[in-house]
Design an enzyme around this catalytic site. Structure first.
Site, mmCIF file in Angstrom:
data_model
loop_
_atom_site.group_PDB
_atom_site.id
_atom_site.type_symbol
_atom_site.label_atom_id
_atom_site.label_comp_id
_atom_site.label_asym_id
_atom_site.label_seq_id
_atom_site.Cartn_x
_atom_site.Cartn_y
_atom_site.Cartn_z
ATOM 1 N N ASP A 53 0.842 -1.203 0.000
ATOM 2 C CA ASP A 53 0.000 0.000 0.000
ATOM 3 C C ASP A 53 0.878 1.254 0.000
ATOM 4 O O ASP A 53 0.369 2.377 -0.033
ATOM 5 C CB ASP A 53 -1.026 -0.012 1.145
ATOM 6 C CG ASP A 53 -0.396 -0.091 2.513
ATOM 7 O OD1 ASP A 53 0.835 -0.199 2.605
ATOM 8 O OD2 ASP A 53 -1.155 -0.043 3.514
ATOM 9 N N SER A 54 2.210 1.045 -0.046
ATOM 10 C CA SER A 54 3.124 2.162 -0.313
ATOM 11 C C SER A 54 2.788 2.803 -1.660
ATOM 12 O O SER A 54 3.275 3.897 -1.959
ATOM 13 C CB SER A 54 4.584 1.679 -0.308
ATOM 14 O OG SER A 54 4.735 0.561 -1.162
ATOM 15 N N ASP A 92 -0.883 -6.192 0.087
ATOM 16 C CA ASP A 92 -1.221 -5.524 1.349
ATOM 17 C C ASP A 92 -2.726 -5.362 1.500
ATOM 18 O O ASP A 92 -3.409 -4.941 0.549
ATOM 19 C CB ASP A 92 -0.610 -4.113 1.376
ATOM 20 C CG ASP A 92 0.727 -4.085 2.084
ATOM 21 O OD1 ASP A 92 1.075 -5.063 2.784
ATOM 22 O OD2 ASP A 92 1.434 -3.067 1.932
ATOM 23 N N LYS A 122 -0.999 -9.292 3.301
ATOM 24 C CA LYS A 122 -0.169 -8.798 4.414
ATOM 25 C C LYS A 122 -0.986 -7.836 5.258
ATOM 26 O O LYS A 122 -1.677 -6.954 4.732
ATOM 27 C CB LYS A 122 1.100 -8.120 3.890
ATOM 28 C CG LYS A 122 1.968 -7.541 5.016
ATOM 29 C CD LYS A 122 3.384 -7.230 4.572
ATOM 30 C CE LYS A 122 3.541 -5.946 3.801
ATOM 31 N NZ LYS A 122 3.114 -4.736 4.530
ATOM 32 N N GLU A 124 -0.894 -5.424 9.027
ATOM 33 C CA GLU A 124 0.038 -4.752 9.939
ATOM 34 C C GLU A 124 -0.369 -4.945 11.400
ATOM 35 O O GLU A 124 -1.563 -4.874 11.731
ATOM 36 C CB GLU A 124 0.090 -3.256 9.621
ATOM 37 C CG GLU A 124 0.673 -2.966 8.254
ATOM 38 C CD GLU A 124 0.814 -1.474 7.971
ATOM 39 O OE1 GLU A 124 0.532 -0.638 8.872
ATOM 40 O OE2 GLU A 124 1.216 -1.141 6.845
ATOM 41 N N GLU A 192 9.971 -3.601 10.035
ATOM 42 C CA GLU A 192 10.309 -2.307 9.421
ATOM 43 C C GLU A 192 10.832 -1.338 10.481
ATOM 44 O O GLU A 192 10.224 -1.184 11.555
ATOM 45 C CB GLU A 192 9.058 -1.727 8.730
ATOM 46 C CG GLU A 192 9.334 -0.379 8.061
ATOM 47 C CD GLU A 192 8.273 0.048 7.062
ATOM 48 O OE1 GLU A 192 7.332 -0.728 6.796
ATOM 49 O OE2 GLU A 192 8.405 1.172 6.544
HETATM 50 O O1 KIV Z 1 3.642 -1.045 1.535
HETATM 51 C C1 KIV Z 1 4.803 -1.481 1.414
HETATM 52 O O2 KIV Z 1 5.481 -1.281 0.400
HETATM 53 C C2 KIV Z 1 5.359 -2.258 2.526
HETATM 54 C C3 KIV Z 1 6.837 -2.497 2.531
HETATM 55 C C4 KIV Z 1 7.541 -1.280 2.949
HETATM 56 C C5 KIV Z 1 7.213 -3.650 3.377
HETATM 57 O O3 KIV Z 1 4.641 -2.633 3.399
#
Ligand code: KIV
Length: 274
Positions: A53-54, A92, A122, A124, A192
């Site tokens: 989600d970056s 994510d 994924k 968090e 992280e």
């Molecule tokens: O959203 C993302 O790119 C991430 C990475 C930084 C691990 O969660």
């Protein structure tokens, strides 16, 4: 790597992740957000492609990941899927898609898998609610990657991008969180912005692989955000980042040369005309 015989390459799976934990061979993870870069990183031989989600930061230009929606994640993930043949595809779950209720988390994880063919999702954190969601998602057969330390969806609560686990209580929380994620069924854990010593301790205390970003050399694998490592996101210079190309400079130079050619009448020439 792509197969020269034309056969479909064998996909990297959760089984391979666990094998790497015991063999000690490092796991290579990068993010991707579209089919083209998905194909390029797959051809470069990465093990896991993360649709992070970056993308809220590096694609959409938001200041955080909090604005990213489930539909946006699915759109980007299904584009990446079309480019990636060998690497494992992890997607994510965005902010509020898994924290509200276990049922919602399950339905949303299901949508990601059904609509983008992701091999894992994924989430968090390791709060009780998140752990319940992880257990429920893994019980229906969808692998889950955890994420501890600096968790970007909590950036407002952290008050910025800060290294986590520097004091004893926080370090204990991260260690305990990693054990709980493992017990809930997580297949791997991203660490992280965590001190290298703590990341090493977590890595030695759990039986699933850890994937570090700003977490030192002792993790079982490493992940970087693709536009950061390519030097495309050239206004971002955190201490942990190693930049492997100067693509922002290349883009500016190439587009500048195209502009000069158009303005001066050098493009298109006879070679590029019908
Ligand atoms: O959203 C993302 O790119 C991430 C990475 C930084 C691990 O969660």
């Amino acid at each position: 790597m792509s197969s020269s015989s034309g056969e479909k390459p064998r996909r990297f799976t959760t089984r391979n992740l666990l094998e790497r934990k015991s063999s000690g061979e490092k796991i290579v993870v990068v993010t991707a957000y579209d089919a083209l870069f998905g194909r390029l990183v797959d051809e470069a031989g990465v093990d896991v492609v993360l649709v992070g989600d970056s993308l809220g930061n590096v694609v959409a230009g938001f200041e955080s990941t909090l604005q990213v929606t489930l539909d946006q994640m699915i759109y980007h993930a299904s584009a990446v899927r079309r480019g990636v043949q060998r690497a494992m595809l992890v997607v994510d779950m965005p902010f509020l898609s898994y924290q509200v209720s276990v049922k919602r988390a399950l339905m949303n994880a299901g949508r990601i898998v059904q609509e983008s063919c992701a091999q894992a999702v994924k989430l968090e954190g390791a709060t009780t609610e998140v752990l319940r969601a992880i257990s429920a998602i893994t019980k229906v057969g969808v692998p889950v990657m955890g994420h501890l330390g600096f968790t970007p969806q909590s950036v407002l609560a952290f008050g910025g991008h800060r290294v986590q686990g520097r004091d004893e209580t926080d370090a204990k929380d991260i260690l305990e969180g990693a054990r709980r994620l493992q017990d809930a069924g997580a297949c791997a854990i991203v660490l992280e912005l965590v001190p290298a010593g703590l990341a090493g301790e977590v890595t030695r205390s759990v039986s699933v692989p850890t994937i570090g970003i700003g977490a030192g050399a002792d993790c079982d694998g490493q992940v970087l955000v693709l536009p950061d490592l390519l030097g495309l996101n050239d206004r971002f210079h955190p201490k942990f980042l190693k930049v492997y190309a100067s693509m922002a400079d290349d883009v500016r130079a190439a587009v500048g040369r195209f502009g000069d050619d158009v303005r001066d009448g050098r493009y298109p020439d006879a070679e590029h005309s019908f």
